[in-house]
Design an enzyme around this catalytic site. Sequence first.
Site, PDB file in Angstrom:
ATOM      1  N   GLU A 165       9.756 -14.141 -11.132  1.00  0.00           N
ATOM      2  CA  GLU A 165       9.061 -13.118 -10.569  1.00  0.00           C
ATOM      3  C   GLU A 165       8.731 -12.187 -12.149  1.00  0.00           C
ATOM      4  O   GLU A 165       7.859 -11.209 -11.998  1.00  0.00           O
ATOM      5  CB  GLU A 165       9.787 -12.787  -9.781  1.00  0.00           C
ATOM      6  CG  GLU A 165      10.907 -11.507  -9.638  1.00  0.00           C
ATOM      7  CD  GLU A 165      11.044 -10.558  -8.448  1.00  0.00           C
ATOM      8  OE1 GLU A 165      12.320 -10.593  -8.303  1.00  0.00           O
ATOM      9  OE2 GLU A 165      10.611  -9.951  -7.793  1.00  0.00           O
ATOM     10  N   ARG A 168       4.542   0.022  -5.940  1.00  0.00           N
ATOM     11  CA  ARG A 168       4.710  -0.067  -4.932  1.00  0.00           C
ATOM     12  C   ARG A 168       3.948  -1.939  -5.098  1.00  0.00           C
ATOM     13  O   ARG A 168       4.469  -2.673  -4.478  1.00  0.00           O
ATOM     14  CB  ARG A 168       4.791   0.262  -3.602  1.00  0.00           C
ATOM     15  CG  ARG A 168       5.631   1.449  -3.371  1.00  0.00           C
ATOM     16  CD  ARG A 168       5.179   2.530  -2.421  1.00  0.00           C
ATOM     17  NE  ARG A 168       4.913   2.248  -0.864  1.00  0.00           N
ATOM     18  CZ  ARG A 168       5.594   2.394  -0.225  1.00  0.00           C
ATOM     19  NH1 ARG A 168       6.335   3.126  -0.169  1.00  0.00           N
ATOM     20  NH2 ARG A 168       5.229   1.430   1.162  1.00  0.00           N
ATOM     21  N   TRP A 225      -2.893  -2.520  -1.343  1.00  0.00           N
ATOM     22  CA  TRP A 225      -2.523  -3.424  -1.511  1.00  0.00           C
ATOM     23  C   TRP A 225      -3.207  -4.821  -1.296  1.00  0.00           C
ATOM     24  O   TRP A 225      -3.489  -4.738   0.204  1.00  0.00           O
ATOM     25  CB  TRP A 225      -1.484  -3.787  -1.895  1.00  0.00           C
ATOM     26  CG  TRP A 225      -0.028  -5.336  -2.531  1.00  0.00           C
ATOM     27  CD1 TRP A 225      -0.047  -5.757  -3.477  1.00  0.00           C
ATOM     28  CD2 TRP A 225      -0.234  -6.219  -1.876  1.00  0.00           C
ATOM     29  NE1 TRP A 225       0.035  -6.676  -3.532  1.00  0.00           N
ATOM     30  CE2 TRP A 225       0.415  -7.027  -2.425  1.00  0.00           C
ATOM     31  CE3 TRP A 225      -0.360  -7.016  -0.057  1.00  0.00           C
ATOM     32  CZ2 TRP A 225       1.019  -8.912  -1.802  1.00  0.00           C
ATOM     33  CZ3 TRP A 225       0.358  -7.891   0.235  1.00  0.00           C
ATOM     34  CH2 TRP A 225       0.913  -9.215  -1.020  1.00  0.00           C
ATOM     35  N   LYS A 234      14.806 -14.478 -10.392  1.00  0.00           N
ATOM     36  CA  LYS A 234      14.099 -12.760 -11.938  1.00  0.00           C
ATOM     37  C   LYS A 234      13.673 -12.838 -12.491  1.00  0.00           C
ATOM     38  O   LYS A 234      12.570 -12.769 -12.902  1.00  0.00           O
ATOM     39  CB  LYS A 234      15.216 -12.141 -12.321  1.00  0.00           C
ATOM     40  CG  LYS A 234      16.176 -11.496 -11.887  1.00  0.00           C
ATOM     41  CD  LYS A 234      16.077  -9.648 -10.825  1.00  0.00           C
ATOM     42  CE  LYS A 234      15.426 -10.442 -10.228  1.00  0.00           C
ATOM     43  NZ  LYS A 234      16.191  -9.382  -9.074  1.00  0.00           N
ATOM     44  N   HIS A 291      22.573 -35.448  -7.927  1.00  0.00           N
ATOM     45  CA  HIS A 291      22.046 -35.892  -7.066  1.00  0.00           C
ATOM     46  C   HIS A 291      20.127 -35.927  -6.727  1.00  0.00           C
ATOM     47  O   HIS A 291      19.623 -36.327  -6.543  1.00  0.00           O
ATOM     48  CB  HIS A 291      22.179 -35.655  -5.606  1.00  0.00           C
ATOM     49  CG  HIS A 291      23.877 -35.730  -5.137  1.00  0.00           C
ATOM     50  ND1 HIS A 291      24.529 -36.998  -4.837  1.00  0.00           N
ATOM     51  CD2 HIS A 291      24.766 -34.326  -5.232  1.00  0.00           C
ATOM     52  CE1 HIS A 291      25.920 -36.596  -4.326  1.00  0.00           C
ATOM     53  NE2 HIS A 291      26.128 -35.365  -4.337  1.00  0.00           N
ATOM     54  N   CYS A 315       0.896  -1.538  -0.390  1.00  0.00           N
ATOM     55  CA  CYS A 315       0.081  -0.219   0.187  1.00  0.00           C
ATOM     56  C   CYS A 315       0.972   1.470   0.313  1.00  0.00           C
ATOM     57  O   CYS A 315       2.037   1.306   0.827  1.00  0.00           O
ATOM     58  CB  CYS A 315      -0.936  -0.024   1.362  1.00  0.00           C
ATOM     59  SG  CYS A 315      -1.776  -1.801   1.471  1.00  0.00           S
ATOM     60  N   LYS A 331       6.466  -4.079  -4.456  1.00  0.00           N
ATOM     61  CA  LYS A 331       8.198  -3.383  -4.235  1.00  0.00           C
ATOM     62  C   LYS A 331       8.845  -3.542  -2.916  1.00  0.00           C
ATOM     63  O   LYS A 331       9.914  -4.255  -2.620  1.00  0.00           O
ATOM     64  CB  LYS A 331       7.944  -2.140  -4.423  1.00  0.00           C
ATOM     65  CG  LYS A 331       9.754  -2.021  -4.016  1.00  0.00           C
ATOM     66  CD  LYS A 331      10.511  -2.196  -5.572  1.00  0.00           C
ATOM     67  CE  LYS A 331      12.104  -2.441  -5.427  1.00  0.00           C
ATOM     68  NZ  LYS A 331      12.902  -2.708  -6.351  1.00  0.00           N
ATOM     69  N   ASN A 371      -2.077   1.767   5.843  1.00  0.00           N
ATOM     70  CA  ASN A 371      -0.670   0.827   5.778  1.00  0.00           C
ATOM     71  C   ASN A 371      -0.632  -0.196   6.509  1.00  0.00           C
ATOM     72  O   ASN A 371      -0.613   0.381   7.983  1.00  0.00           O
ATOM     73  CB  ASN A 371       0.410   1.245   4.796  1.00  0.00           C
ATOM     74  CG  ASN A 371       0.335   1.697   3.803  1.00  0.00           C
ATOM     75  OD1 ASN A 371      -0.483   2.614   2.248  1.00  0.00           O
ATOM     76  ND2 ASN A 371       1.266   3.100   3.101  1.00  0.00           N
ATOM     77  N   GLY A 372      -0.510  -1.320   6.638  1.00  0.00           N
ATOM     78  CA  GLY A 372      -0.059  -2.590   7.859  1.00  0.00           C
ATOM     79  C   GLY A 372      -1.429  -3.304   7.876  1.00  0.00           C
ATOM     80  O   GLY A 372      -2.300  -3.217   7.241  1.00  0.00           O
ATOM     81  N   GLU A 378      19.394 -16.021  -7.700  1.00  0.00           N
ATOM     82  CA  GLU A 378      19.430 -15.007  -7.819  1.00  0.00           C
ATOM     83  C   GLU A 378      18.653 -14.520  -9.343  1.00  0.00           C
ATOM     84  O   GLU A 378      18.069 -14.265  -9.668  1.00  0.00           O
ATOM     85  CB  GLU A 378      20.255 -13.957  -7.822  1.00  0.00           C
ATOM     86  CG  GLU A 378      19.815 -12.878  -8.267  1.00  0.00           C
ATOM     87  CD  GLU A 378      18.992 -11.519  -7.503  1.00  0.00           C
ATOM     88  OE1 GLU A 378      18.070 -12.467  -7.050  1.00  0.00           O
ATOM     89  OE2 GLU A 378      18.413 -11.213  -8.422  1.00  0.00           O
TER      90      GLU A 378
HETATM   91  C1  AGP Z   1      13.555  -8.932  -5.678  1.00  0.00           C
HETATM   92  O1  AGP Z   1      13.455  -8.461  -7.241  1.00  0.00           O
HETATM   93  C2  AGP Z   1      12.278  -9.377  -5.549  1.00  0.00           C
HETATM   94  N1  AGP Z   1      11.192  -8.448  -5.758  1.00  0.00           N
HETATM   95  C3  AGP Z   1      12.290  -9.334  -3.298  1.00  0.00           C
HETATM   96  O2  AGP Z   1      12.674 -11.373  -3.411  1.00  0.00           O
HETATM   97  C4  AGP Z   1      13.732  -8.215  -2.372  1.00  0.00           C
HETATM   98  O3  AGP Z   1      14.605  -8.622  -2.813  1.00  0.00           O
HETATM   99  C5  AGP Z   1      12.753  -8.746  -1.246  1.00  0.00           C
HETATM  100  O4  AGP Z   1      11.749  -8.655  -0.871  1.00  0.00           O
HETATM  101  C6  AGP Z   1      13.155  -7.810  -0.202  1.00  0.00           C
HETATM  102  O5  AGP Z   1      13.593  -7.020   0.000  1.00  0.00           O
HETATM  103  P1  AGP Z   1      14.227  -5.624   0.240  1.00  0.00           P
HETATM  104  O6  AGP Z   1      15.709  -5.604  -0.267  1.00  0.00           O
HETATM  105  O7  AGP Z   1      13.320  -4.564  -0.371  1.00  0.00           O
HETATM  106  O8  AGP Z   1      14.112  -5.901   1.932  1.00  0.00           O
END
Ligand code: AGP
Length: 734
Positions: free
Chosen positions: A610, A33, A88, A607, A626, A2, A729, A115-116, A603
């Site tokens: 997501e 966000r 959100w 990417k 394995h 949010c 985000k 928010n929250g 990583e």
């Molecule tokens: C990465 O592409 C993601 N959007 C997600 O994994 C992100 O890195 C994770 O939520 C942690 O966020 P932060 O670095 O803001 O703590």
Amino acid sequence: MCGIFGYCNYLVEKSRGEIMDTLVEGLERLEYRGYDSTGIAIDGDELDSTLIIKQIGKVSALKKEIAKVNPNRDVTFVSHCGIAHTRWATHGEPKQVNCHPQRSDPNNEFVIVHNGIITNFRELKTLLLNKGYKFESETDTECIAKLFKHLYDINYQNGHELDFHELTKLVLLEIEGSYGLLCRSSHYPNEVIATRKGSPLLIGVKSEKKLKVDFVDVEFPDESNLGRPETPLIAANGKAIHSDDNNITVTTNKKNPDAFLNGNGHSSGSHDDNLLPIAANEFNLRYSQSRAFLSEDGSPTPVEFFLSSDASSVIKHTKKVLFLEDDDIAHIYDGELHIHRSRREVGASMTRSIQTLEMELAQIMKGPYKHFMQKEIYEQPESTFNTMRGRIDFENNSINLGGLKAWLPAIRRARRIIMIACGTSYHSCLATRAIFEELSEIPVSVELASDFLDRKSPVFRDDICVFVSQSGETADTMLALNYTLERGALTVGIVNTVGSSISRATHCGVHINAGPEIGVASTKAYTSQYIALVMFALSLSDDRVSKLERREAIIQGLKLIPSQVKQVLKLEPKIKELCATKLADQKSLLILGRGYQFASALEGALKIKEISYMHSEGVLAGELKHGVLALVDENLPLIAFGTRDSLFPKVLSSIEQVTARKGHPIVICNENDEVWMEKAVNSNLETLEVPQTVDCLQGLLNIVPLQLMSYWLAVNKGIDVDFPRNLAKSVTVE
Ligand code: AGP
């Protein structure tokens, strides 16, 4: 997650149209966000009335709804407070009644954006239902709005006309959970309340006249005015308010923890009605004037305030911002900003500084790029440089991290270092663990924040806990930070967002200086976190002669990283083509890596998942035989990291196991590596060539092709790259 935005103008005449445009534009800047619905609340046409307009979907849908409602844009307001929100969904699906602002009643007496998550909202809802309140949404937020009205009404009926912030204190006594919230009310025209606990909130200040001081005093209850009850007063939620010589503390009433509620979770009738006005008396405050907003001659100064969960929506209007702290209650009225707290804590800061943001508007604009993610991938030559700027002396091979310097001796004495993070930030810890251990000779463990908490992992006073986060607001990481602080560990923050909760709550740390990252997929933050962690490890070893040569090699390696990243970006046309051909319409993709490149594999897979919604898995090359090898055939797309380091022979053997099963991997290798050049001809494999660097830095270059790959796989599928489904985000809920 949010997003909150608010705009207050005082003695700065604005038309309703301008006010709505400012609110809507503020929301647009928060779009990144992640959200599913939006809304605004502004003054209506009737005296002291509130007009709420909300809609599910994007901000563009809200604009259409505003056009449909068609409020008179030309009415002007000399002073006004408007609030806005991107939601959100957590409680209740995205539908219009669940959008924020939420209201106390059909007359919109109290209107909230939040928010929250309010964890005790069910109990509060039951109580308020019993009082005859009718709920229209499934949100937890609606309880807050109704609680404001309920507490306002019963105090008013008992002859207590509370100040808006006094009322807010009573409301906050009742709610549990996390919040960043704004409240406006027809009972307090042209006033707004902003308060937070575990959710970021900042206030931008714009004034033609220079502020008298660059801070705002924190206002505490005046203890000398307090009545001293013989026995503790029981506040509405079963918490007892005690007073002693120096402060007021709120503790749970053990005998009757449900004083507000009876055993069924229902209200115990007159209990709360009788007690709350008494509790309200406890908050007779010293009335003060905010020094920052005083004019020379004492006359009122025209001023605008921009309230937001994120600096990116404020930067267009002003660079002067004040970050609220947990439990601060900001009260804006008559062109002044007051910060109140319910109680005085020993050692707590008496002021909140008004800081100047260094961020530029251009940094949060897309510029010539189609997506923020693409822009951020392409910014890496610059962002990696910025992470090192002013911190590495390449002439003398030395590192100077200002935010860590004083703490280094204590860190060097640690028995172990625990790195804690989520998602991409976690991968940056994995990527640098080996060099950390090698240079510091301290054992390092890397933890996913949620799992670390689930296990209630033991933490000791001589542990060093390093928290890595782009946003600095990730709930799991923040909770883990609080957990380690409670146990007395020394905490270090590696954070991108200045002023964020994690950067403020840790003892010391490093800002990675990557600049604002808007795309949900973290790209430039990863490479900058990686570099910040390497610099941290280098700082820890700067007193060791035995590490001299290794340190120099790494520092000189770092010097070349920005230009080498630029070179890797030139692979884009080839990657784009692979995405449109070999990798198009695939269901799954394996990524193999070993040693330093295992983190790159994880990583890269994250990417791809997501952003392109394709299943992808990072596999430790040594684990292939394995189990995972069973998946390999001529159809399974596979990417392998085959860059040169001490593990090269082992990686080569793993890739040979793949080609022996008719697999056709795409190998990310170093430029002109003869082994791969030959295999490309004989074994039908593709290569993506990247420059060579020091082993522990190679991941900085190797990740870039995978960032580009995830981007093009997503674009080819028509996915909204910056807003992938179901993701946000900044993940501010557990
Ligand atoms: C990465 O592409 C993601 N959007 C997600 O994994 C992100 O890195 C994770 O939520 C942690 O966020 P932060 O670095 O803001 O703590």
